[in-house]
Design a protein around this motif. Sequence first.
Motif, mmCIF file in Angstrom:
data_model
loop_
_atom_site.group_PDB
_atom_site.id
_atom_site.type_symbol
_atom_site.label_atom_id
_atom_site.label_comp_id
_atom_site.label_asym_id
_atom_site.label_seq_id
_atom_site.Cartn_x
_atom_site.Cartn_y
_atom_site.Cartn_z
ATOM 1 N N MET A 1 46.649 35.351 147.820
ATOM 2 C CA MET A 1 46.112 35.311 149.168
ATOM 3 C C MET A 1 44.884 36.213 149.237
ATOM 4 S SD MET A 1 48.008 36.330 152.766
ATOM 5 C CE MET A 1 49.168 34.960 152.649
ATOM 6 N N LYS A 2 43.942 35.807 150.077
ATOM 7 C CA LYS A 2 42.747 36.611 150.276
ATOM 8 C C LYS A 2 42.892 37.409 151.569
ATOM 9 C CE LYS A 2 37.720 36.185 150.597
ATOM 10 N NZ LYS A 2 36.575 35.230 150.646
ATOM 11 N N ILE A 3 42.816 38.736 151.460
ATOM 12 C CA ILE A 3 42.941 39.605 152.627
ATOM 13 C C ILE A 3 41.808 40.619 152.633
ATOM 14 C CG2 ILE A 3 45.462 39.353 152.750
ATOM 15 C CD1 ILE A 3 45.725 42.086 151.461
ATOM 16 N N SER A 4 41.553 41.162 153.798
ATOM 17 C CA SER A 4 40.577 42.247 153.900
ATOM 18 C C SER A 4 41.276 43.573 153.586
ATOM 19 C CB SER A 4 39.998 42.302 155.311
ATOM 20 O OG SER A 4 39.349 41.100 155.639
ATOM 21 N N ASP A 148 50.641 15.277 158.527
ATOM 22 C CA ASP A 148 49.283 15.174 158.015
ATOM 23 C C ASP A 148 48.568 16.499 158.284
ATOM 24 O OD1 ASP A 148 46.981 14.141 156.908
ATOM 25 O OD2 ASP A 148 46.327 13.153 158.759
ATOM 26 N N PRO A 149 48.995 17.550 157.588
ATOM 27 C CA PRO A 149 48.498 18.898 157.906
ATOM 28 C C PRO A 149 47.030 19.086 157.568
ATOM 29 C CG PRO A 149 49.797 18.944 155.902
ATOM 30 C CD PRO A 149 49.931 17.561 156.457
ATOM 31 N N GLU A 150 46.350 19.870 158.406
ATOM 32 C CA GLU A 150 44.940 20.171 158.165
ATOM 33 C C GLU A 150 44.737 21.618 157.683
ATOM 34 O OE1 GLU A 150 42.553 19.191 161.531
ATOM 35 O OE2 GLU A 150 43.202 17.091 161.566
ATOM 36 N N TYR A 151 45.638 22.520 158.068
ATOM 37 C CA TYR A 151 45.533 23.925 157.673
ATOM 38 C C TYR A 151 44.118 24.460 157.909
ATOM 39 C CZ TYR A 151 49.860 22.699 155.243
ATOM 40 O OH TYR A 151 51.112 22.247 154.944
ATOM 41 N N GLU A 152 43.633 24.290 159.141
ATOM 42 C CA GLU A 152 42.231 24.576 159.412
ATOM 43 C C GLU A 152 41.839 26.046 159.270
ATOM 44 O OE1 GLU A 152 43.984 23.356 163.542
ATOM 45 O OE2 GLU A 152 44.450 23.022 161.426
ATOM 46 N N ASN A 153 42.813 26.957 159.274
ATOM 47 C CA ASN A 153 42.503 28.382 159.101
ATOM 48 C C ASN A 153 42.976 28.925 157.762
ATOM 49 O OD1 ASN A 153 41.217 29.228 161.684
ATOM 50 N ND2 ASN A 153 43.111 28.421 162.551
ATOM 51 N N ALA A 154 43.411 28.041 156.878
ATOM 52 C CA ALA A 154 43.936 28.470 155.580
ATOM 53 C C ALA A 154 42.812 28.615 154.551
ATOM 54 C CB ALA A 154 44.976 27.476 155.084
ATOM 55 N N LYS A 155 42.995 29.576 153.650
ATOM 56 C CA LYS A 155 42.075 29.769 152.537
ATOM 57 C C LYS A 155 42.831 29.458 151.253
ATOM 58 C CE LYS A 155 39.498 33.369 154.990
ATOM 59 N NZ LYS A 155 39.098 34.797 155.027
ATOM 60 N N VAL A 162 46.761 38.799 144.667
ATOM 61 C CA VAL A 162 46.186 39.236 145.932
ATOM 62 C C VAL A 162 44.706 39.514 145.696
ATOM 63 C CG1 VAL A 162 46.857 41.650 145.547
ATOM 64 C CG2 VAL A 162 46.335 40.864 147.858
ATOM 65 N N TYR A 163 43.870 38.949 146.548
ATOM 66 C CA TYR A 163 42.428 39.142 146.455
ATOM 67 C C TYR A 163 41.970 39.911 147.679
ATOM 68 C CZ TYR A 163 42.376 35.809 142.604
ATOM 69 O OH TYR A 163 42.591 35.190 141.399
ATOM 70 N N VAL A 164 41.205 40.963 147.447
ATOM 71 C CA VAL A 164 40.796 41.859 148.512
ATOM 72 C C VAL A 164 39.311 41.700 148.785
ATOM 73 C CG1 VAL A 164 40.476 44.281 149.117
ATOM 74 C CG2 VAL A 164 42.609 43.539 148.057
ATOM 75 N N ASP A 198 39.738 39.218 161.501
ATOM 76 C CA ASP A 198 40.358 37.937 161.200
ATOM 77 C C ASP A 198 41.854 38.135 161.128
ATOM 78 O OD1 ASP A 198 41.143 38.837 158.600
ATOM 79 O OD2 ASP A 198 39.143 38.384 157.868
ATOM 80 N N GLY A 199 42.554 37.062 160.815
ATOM 81 C CA GLY A 199 44.006 37.112 160.839
ATOM 82 C C GLY A 199 44.630 37.839 159.682
ATOM 83 N N THR A 200 43.827 38.303 158.736
ATOM 84 C CA THR A 200 44.397 39.008 157.608
ATOM 85 C C THR A 200 43.949 40.451 157.571
ATOM 86 O OG1 THR A 200 42.554 38.387 156.166
ATOM 87 C CG2 THR A 200 44.451 36.911 156.240
ATOM 88 N N SER A 201 43.480 40.961 158.702
ATOM 89 C CA SER A 201 42.761 42.223 158.646
ATOM 90 C C SER A 201 43.583 43.450 158.982
ATOM 91 C CB SER A 201 41.567 42.153 159.597
ATOM 92 O OG SER A 201 42.011 41.982 160.923
#
Length: 203
Positions: A1-4, A148-155, A162-164, A198-201
Amino acid sequence: MKISQNVRHWAAKKALTTPVIGEVAHDKLVDLHTTIFLNKADDDRREQRRAHLDDFFEATMDAYVAALEAGYPEAEAREITHIQANFDFFNHGWTEMMEIPGDELEPHYRRYEEFFADHGITIDDPLGEFHPEDGITDAPPTPEKLADPEYENAKAGFADDVYVETEDGETMRGDRGEPEDVDPTAAPGLDEDATADDGTSTA
């Protein structure tokens, strides 16, 4: 996962593990997480989910501290809680709130399988032993979004580690290491001027 990861995350870690101030930080961080993820949901769904997210993030704060106590570095401890949240979002069909696509849930689970197994956490049971005794407030699912998922906020593409992302926008693999002289009052919510980007911050 990519997080700040920046000074606010280290401050949140220190605040949550400090007597007295930890209780204040806990409540502020729960509120902040709920707000961040509700902002990813449709307007007419937000109030339906608020109490559920408050309860859920209350529990993941305990999981974060437990992961730190088990020796996980800050970024990994925080990622564990975000993975738990994504399990919950997937189970509810809240795909617009997810940070990773559904096909990456399994590899994320496997990276922390030891911690998850120790605490009874599975994709179907995201809280495991951290589930509060008085339960979690229910919220309406949207299972049709899984068809039919779009996951529009997913990376996507960050399932192997884990990626920082640093303050400079650079993405690096793994925890950056705790800086010296961290001020716990700089934690989000304690520093009223701090806002999440953002949502990972946050922790």
